[in-house]
Design an enzyme around this catalytic site. Structure first.
Site, short mmCIF file in Angstrom:
data_model
loop_
_atom_site.label_atom_id
_atom_site.label_comp_id
_atom_site.label_asym_id
_atom_site.label_seq_id
_atom_site.Cartn_x
_atom_site.Cartn_y
_atom_site.Cartn_z
N CYS A 65 -1.59 5.64 9.07
CA CYS A 65 -1.93 4.45 8.28
C CYS A 65 -3.08 4.86 7.37
O CYS A 65 -3.06 5.96 6.83
CB CYS A 65 -2.26 3.26 9.18
SG CYS A 65 -3.65 3.52 10.29
N ARG A 95 0.85 -1.21 0.00
CA ARG A 95 0.00 0.00 0.00
C ARG A 95 0.88 1.25 0.00
O ARG A 95 0.60 2.21 -0.71
CB ARG A 95 -0.94 0.00 1.21
CG ARG A 95 -2.06 -1.00 1.06
CD ARG A 95 -3.07 -0.91 2.17
NE ARG A 95 -3.89 0.29 2.05
CZ ARG A 95 -4.66 0.76 3.02
NH1 ARG A 95 -4.71 0.15 4.19
NH2 ARG A 95 -5.38 1.84 2.84
#
Length: 108
Positions: free
Chosen positions: A66, A10
């Protein structure tokens, strides 16, 4: 220093299952939360060395993000276990990536 607690793929922008854009905040360092744990699911004994290898030592100003803030909170706890104070960026990647005026980096 800004740490990205998401999975490496990611961070690198290879996949993005949740947010509108893939990648990471420019200048952030990849520090996947999963790498804080042993195979048994407990914190590693060598967290201070793990974070030192990323350039983080006690006294370093550290922020952690995150996608939404959940795994970043886990990373903040791991940093505390290593004796490093860190701040949680609660909004994290989701609102950053949703704003097309903000830059996005991809790759390692």
């Amino acid at each position: 220093m800004l740490l990205d607690a998401r999975a490496g793929e990611r961070y690198r922008g290879e996949v993005e299952p949740v947010d509108p854009r893939a990648g990471h905040v420019p200048g952030a360092v990849s520090a996947p939360t999963a790498e804080n744990l042993t195979a048994g699911g407990t914190f590693r004994d060598d967290l201070a060395a793990r974070f030192a290898a990323l350039g983080v030592r006690p006294g370093t100003a550290v922020g952690v993000y995150c996608g939404s803030g959940v795994t970043a909170a886990h990373e903040v706890a791991a940093l505390a276990q290593a004796g490093i104070e860190a701040a949680l960026w609660p909004g994290s990647w989701s609102p950053w990536s949703a704003d097309p005026s903000r830059p996005v980096a991809t790759g390692p």
